[in-house]
Scaffold this motif. Structure first.
Motif, PDB file in Angstrom:
ATOM      1  N   ALA A  26       0.827  -1.210   0.000  1.00  0.00           N
ATOM      2  CA  ALA A  26       0.000   0.000   0.000  1.00  0.00           C
ATOM      3  C   ALA A  26       0.860   1.259   0.000  1.00  0.00           C
ATOM      4  O   ALA A  26       0.591   2.198  -0.751  1.00  0.00           O
ATOM      5  CB  ALA A  26      -0.939  -0.008   1.210  1.00  0.00           C
ATOM      6  N   LEU A  82       2.463   1.637  -3.407  1.00  0.00           N
ATOM      7  CA  LEU A  82       1.499   2.156  -4.381  1.00  0.00           C
ATOM      8  C   LEU A  82       1.215   3.637  -4.148  1.00  0.00           C
ATOM      9  O   LEU A  82       1.020   4.397  -5.105  1.00  0.00           O
ATOM     10  CB  LEU A  82       0.204   1.345  -4.331  1.00  0.00           C
ATOM     11  CG  LEU A  82       0.297  -0.077  -4.890  1.00  0.00           C
ATOM     12  CD1 LEU A  82      -0.996  -0.831  -4.633  1.00  0.00           C
ATOM     13  CD2 LEU A  82       0.639  -0.066  -6.363  1.00  0.00           C
ATOM     14  N   LEU A  83       1.184   4.065  -2.897  1.00  0.00           N
ATOM     15  CA  LEU A  83       1.002   5.488  -2.616  1.00  0.00           C
ATOM     16  C   LEU A  83       2.179   6.316  -3.125  1.00  0.00           C
ATOM     17  O   LEU A  83       1.996   7.427  -3.622  1.00  0.00           O
ATOM     18  CB  LEU A  83       0.828   5.722  -1.116  1.00  0.00           C
ATOM     19  CG  LEU A  83      -0.582   5.657  -0.571  1.00  0.00           C
ATOM     20  CD1 LEU A  83      -0.580   5.824   0.933  1.00  0.00           C
ATOM     21  CD2 LEU A  83      -1.469   6.684  -1.223  1.00  0.00           C
ATOM     22  N   HIS A 125      -5.303   6.906  -3.017  1.00  0.00           N
ATOM     23  CA  HIS A 125      -5.563   6.257  -1.730  1.00  0.00           C
ATOM     24  C   HIS A 125      -6.416   5.001  -1.873  1.00  0.00           C
ATOM     25  O   HIS A 125      -6.121   3.978  -1.259  1.00  0.00           O
ATOM     26  CB  HIS A 125      -6.226   7.236  -0.762  1.00  0.00           C
ATOM     27  CG  HIS A 125      -5.324   8.356  -0.356  1.00  0.00           C
ATOM     28  ND1 HIS A 125      -4.205   8.159   0.403  1.00  0.00           N
ATOM     29  CD2 HIS A 125      -5.365   9.678  -0.614  1.00  0.00           C
ATOM     30  CE1 HIS A 125      -3.591   9.295   0.607  1.00  0.00           C
ATOM     31  NE2 HIS A 125      -4.281  10.257  -0.006  1.00  0.00           N
ATOM     32  N   ALA A 174      -4.335   2.233  -3.440  1.00  0.00           N
ATOM     33  CA  ALA A 174      -3.338   1.721  -2.498  1.00  0.00           C
ATOM     34  C   ALA A 174      -3.980   0.823  -1.452  1.00  0.00           C
ATOM     35  O   ALA A 174      -3.432  -0.225  -1.111  1.00  0.00           O
ATOM     36  CB  ALA A 174      -2.615   2.880  -1.825  1.00  0.00           C
TER      37      ALA A 174
END
Length: 159
Positions: free
Chosen positions: A36, A39-40, A46, A49
């Motif tokens: 996460a 990915l952010l 958001h 993620a």
């Protein structure tokens, strides 16, 4: 005031029980959070993620459980179980160190408490990962009726 002390002790013991019960999920949670945040960092957003981290965490858990169930080699099963037990031990050490620091400032006592909790949570995670459905079921030869009567295929009302 006494009731608050009793309720606080019960709540503390409940948190410790949750720690041991959820220790085997430390690796999937760590993998999901890492994905996460990655990915952010790459500007996915958001929601993307969160969904990506959730998918990676669930996939990690399911792949680990599937490999433990399918692989029969004890060495490979031990290696997979170690992948789950080591992050659980780290999480147990950190949790015990944080909770212990609320009560004392003695660093030696905190380290000892942390190591004991790390071993306990690692063993708890090892046990929960390696215990399968077939290990906890009662075999059919022991599953007869209570009271020593043999199973002849007839119901109790027919006698």
């Amino acid at each position: 005031m006494t009731i608050f002390l009793i309720l606080g002790a019960v709540a503390g013991l409940y948190v410790l029980a949750l720690l041991f019960r959820l220790a085997s999920y430390a690796l999937p949670v760590y993998a999901g959070l890492t994905c996460a945040f990655l990915l952010l960092r790459h500007d996915v957003g958001h929601l993307g993620a969160i969904l990506g981290g959730l998918a990676v965490g669930i996939a990690t858990l399911l792949i680990g459980q599937g490999l433990i169930a399918l692989i029969r080699s004890p060495l490979l099963r031990a290696g997979i179980a170690l992948l789950f037990a080591i992050p659980a031990g780290i999480a147990g050490f950190q949790a015990a160190h944080a909770l212990g620091s609320l009560a004392t400032d003695n660093s030696m006592l905190l380290a000892i408490l942390g190591y004991i909790a790390a071993m306990a949570t690692s063993l708890s995670a090892w046990r929960s990962v390696t215990m399968s459905e077939r290990d906890t079921c009662v075999t059919s030869q022991f599953a007869g009726p209570v009271g020593g009567q043999s199973s002849t295929g007839q119901s109790m009302s027919a006698e």
